[in-house]
Scaffold this motif. Structure first.
Motif, PDB file in Angstrom:
ATOM      1  N   PRO A 102      10.875  60.886  91.662  1.00 26.94           N
ATOM      2  CA  PRO A 102      10.763  61.511  92.981  1.00 26.94           C
ATOM      3  C   PRO A 102      11.097  62.989  92.979  1.00 26.94           C
ATOM      4  CG  PRO A 102      12.777  60.221  92.853  1.00 26.94           C
ATOM      5  CD  PRO A 102      12.014  59.950  91.593  1.00 26.94           C
ATOM      6  N   TYR A 103      11.707  63.486  91.909  1.00 25.02           N
ATOM      7  CA  TYR A 103      12.118  64.890  91.897  1.00 25.02           C
ATOM      8  C   TYR A 103      11.258  65.746  90.972  1.00 25.02           C
ATOM      9  CZ  TYR A 103      16.118  62.625  93.984  1.00 25.02           C
ATOM     10  OH  TYR A 103      16.924  61.853  94.786  1.00 25.02           O
TER      11      TYR A 103
ATOM     12  N   ILE B 230       4.781  54.930  98.342  1.00 20.30           N
ATOM     13  CA  ILE B 230       5.977  55.108  97.540  1.00 20.30           C
ATOM     14  C   ILE B 230       5.693  54.563  96.158  1.00 20.30           C
ATOM     15  CG2 ILE B 230       8.411  54.516  97.316  1.00 20.30           C
ATOM     16  CD1 ILE B 230       8.486  54.152 100.306  1.00 20.30           C
TER      17      ILE B 230
ATOM     18  N   ARG C  24      10.895  62.536 101.580  1.00 17.41           N
ATOM     19  CA  ARG C  24      11.640  63.247 100.545  1.00 17.41           C
ATOM     20  C   ARG C  24      11.181  62.793  99.156  1.00 17.41           C
ATOM     21  NH1 ARG C  24      16.035  66.237 101.441  1.00 17.41           N
ATOM     22  NH2 ARG C  24      17.123  66.230 103.466  1.00 17.41           N
ATOM     23  N   GLN C  25      11.031  61.480  98.988  1.00 20.55           N
ATOM     24  CA  GLN C  25      10.577  60.967  97.705  1.00 20.55           C
ATOM     25  C   GLN C  25       9.156  61.424  97.383  1.00 20.55           C
ATOM     26  OE1 GLN C  25      11.257  56.627  97.673  1.00 20.55           O
ATOM     27  NE2 GLN C  25      12.962  57.086  96.294  1.00 20.55           N
ATOM     28  N   ARG C  26       8.324  61.362  98.384  1.00 19.55           N
ATOM     29  CA  ARG C  26       6.918  61.713  98.169  1.00 19.55           C
ATOM     30  C   ARG C  26       6.748  63.191  97.840  1.00 19.55           C
ATOM     31  NH1 ARG C  26       2.651  63.233  97.170  1.00 19.55           N
ATOM     32  NH2 ARG C  26       0.607  62.653  98.009  1.00 19.55           N
TER      33      ARG C  26
ATOM     34  N   TRP D  13      13.317  59.676 104.518  1.00 23.02           N
ATOM     35  CA  TRP D  13      13.646  59.360 103.134  1.00 23.02           C
ATOM     36  C   TRP D  13      12.386  59.206 102.291  1.00 23.02           C
ATOM     37  CZ3 TRP D  13      12.703  54.726 100.398  1.00 23.02           C
ATOM     38  CH2 TRP D  13      13.325  54.646  99.145  1.00 23.02           C
ATOM     39  N   GLU D  14      11.399  58.506 102.858  1.00 19.65           N
ATOM     40  CA  GLU D  14      10.141  58.318 102.125  1.00 19.65           C
ATOM     41  C   GLU D  14       9.434  59.643 101.883  1.00 19.65           C
ATOM     42  OE1 GLU D  14       8.177  55.602 104.699  1.00 19.65           O
ATOM     43  OE2 GLU D  14       9.078  53.807 103.789  1.00 19.65           O
TER      44      GLU D  14
END
Length: 469
Positions: free
Chosen positions: A395-396, A390, A453-455, A450-451
């Motif tokens: 993230p987007y 992370i 999604r960020q990655r 969640w991780e």
């Protein structure tokens, strides 16, 4: 060609696995549940069953008993550590965490099928493989070791035991002696690395009074003390060259001559030697006599390191735990799921001896009446680490750059990775499923989802709320 059955209710993941395994020349069948698997196939016809832990209806662990001797590889998530441990105790051959990559899965499949085939061949040969007293383990490598011990023990052959430090070479020597016709005679054990070089010859072969400074009386050596029995020389690679020459005479002529004596004495000794070093390399370097090497290398037994013994690791840890609880007068403790994960993940460079020390220390320091935690074992592991870093980057960014593949509902392309399938599944179902449902379907924790999604740059679309005035 090995036949594999995949039991997975998610079509995306199931198809990905099928294509992956077929590219690696496996014949693959599929089922979406335990009920479909048993109704559609004869489970004993497969070489391996790969099953998700959580399935509609019955859990994947139900296949363990239904499959008989066919190994079952359980897929689970990092969040389901206790379930994974329980599945191992129920008889699963191994478990693999989701999400996983191609190489990890292929390596696990090759390893499991290879071990299963070797075990099957052993059973078919009907070779005796009952366990050795004092030795714990039922893995294929240990069964093979037991077999060889049973074969060589009744003979008079010299045995060379090779293995890393701490693997239990002295236990092998003791087992050979106790199953031999010499069992009622002494077994003399000598650690060649523990005796100073200036004293080793005197210790092994004895000396006469006045043979050297300090030799105040005649002394019988350990070789003569083992007359009629067995002599175990641990770390024989540390034996000085002069002592090697004397030992060679004992083996060739069956006689020993003490230091300072002009007479030799007949001895009847069976030699069992052990080393963790490469004696052939020592011979090439001039540190070990080649003629002695060929004399002692009649039958060679190899002790596997602890990291290669599979489920033996847990069995050994629990046996040691029971032993030290009894010795220290403590209630019978168990290993917490995190401790089990630590024990099975750690490579144990010190092998069984290191594990003994870790378990004993943990029992002494444990203040709990039920379980030993992984912290007490002093194994430095991140037990729930996900293979994703992370970062503090946006993230987007990937989403804005249009780099996320769009799932069109068709069968996945076989060139895509499992991570691509993960992305596609989330994109397809995130509008109709909650985060909890998505995580459960993918076999991961909400934190892991969640991780990811960020990655991967997959933003969570929040539901719009209409304000009431």
């Amino acid at each position: 060609m090995s036949q594999i059955l995949i039991v997975e209710d998610e079509v995306i993941i199931r198809t990905a696995l099928r294509k992956l395994l077929e590219r690696n020349r496996y014949q693959v069948s599929e089922a979406g549940s335990v009920k479909e698997a048993i109704n559609k196939y004869t489970l004993t016809n497969f070489s391996l069953i790969i099953s998700d832990l959580r399935l509609p209806g019955a859990p994947g662990t139900d296949l363990i008993k239904l499959a008989g001797e066919v190994p079952v590889l359980i897929m689970t998530s990092y969040a389901s550590l206790r379930s994974a441990v329980d599945s191992m105790r129920m008889g699963a051959v191994d478990y693999i965490a989701k999400p996983f990559d191609h190489d990890e899965m292929v390596a696990a499949v090759k390893r499991v099928i290879g071990k299963a085939n070797a075990a099957k061949n052993k059973r078919q040969s009907k070779t005796s493989s009952h366990a050795i007293s004092g030795m714990i383990g039922s893995s294929t490598v240990m069964q093979e070791l037991y077999n060889r011990i049973h074969k060589v023990a009744p003979t008079q052959a010299t045995v060379l035991v090779h293995g890393e430090t701490g693997t239990g070479k002295e236990l092998v020597a003791r087992a050979i002696h106790e199953e031999s016709p010499r069992a009622d005679k002494p077994l003399i054990s000598v650690n060649c690395a523990a005796i100073p070089e200036t004293l080793i010859e005197s210790e092994l072969f004895g000396h006469e009074k006045g043979a050297f400074t300090g030799a105040a009386s005649t002394r019988e050596g350990l070789v003569a003390a083992a007359d009629g029995g067995s002599l175990f020389l641990d770390e024989i690679g540390e034996l000085p060259l002069e002592a090697q020459a004397r030992l060679l005479r004992v083996l060739q002529e069956g006689e020993v001559r003490p230091i300072g004596s002009v007479e030799s004495h007949k001895v009847n000794v069976r030699l069992i030697a052990a080393t963790h070093r490469d004696l052939r390399k020592l011979c090439q370097d001039g540190q070990f006599r080649e003629d002695l090497f060929y004399r002692i290398n009649v039958v060679q037994l190899t002790l596997p390191p602890l990291r290669e013994r599979g489920k033996d690791i847990i069995a050994l840890a629990e046996a040691l735990l029971e032993r030290y609880c009894e010795q220290l007068g403590k209630p019978l403790l168990g290993l917490s799921p995190e401790a089990v994960q630590a024990v099975t993940t750690y490579t144990w460079p010190g092998n069984v001896r290191e594990m003994e020390n870790a378990i004993q220390r943990a029992v002494i320091l444990c203040e709990d009446d039920a379980e030993i935690s992984h912290e007490l074992l002093s194994i430095d592991l991140d037990l729930v680490k996900v293979d994703i870093d992370i970062t503090d980057s946006d993230p987007y960014a990937a989403a804005r750059g249009g780099n996320i593949p769009v799932y069109n509902g068709s069968e996945p392309n076989e060139d895509l990775s499992l991570e691509d399938y993960f992305q596609r599944f989330v994109l397809e179902h995130q509008d109709s499923m909650s985060e909890t449902e998505l995580a459960r379907k993918l076999g991961v924790s909400r934190k892991c989802l969640w991780e990811r999604r960020q990655r991967l740059g997959i933003p969570r679309k929040k539901a719009t709320v209409t304000a009431v005035k």
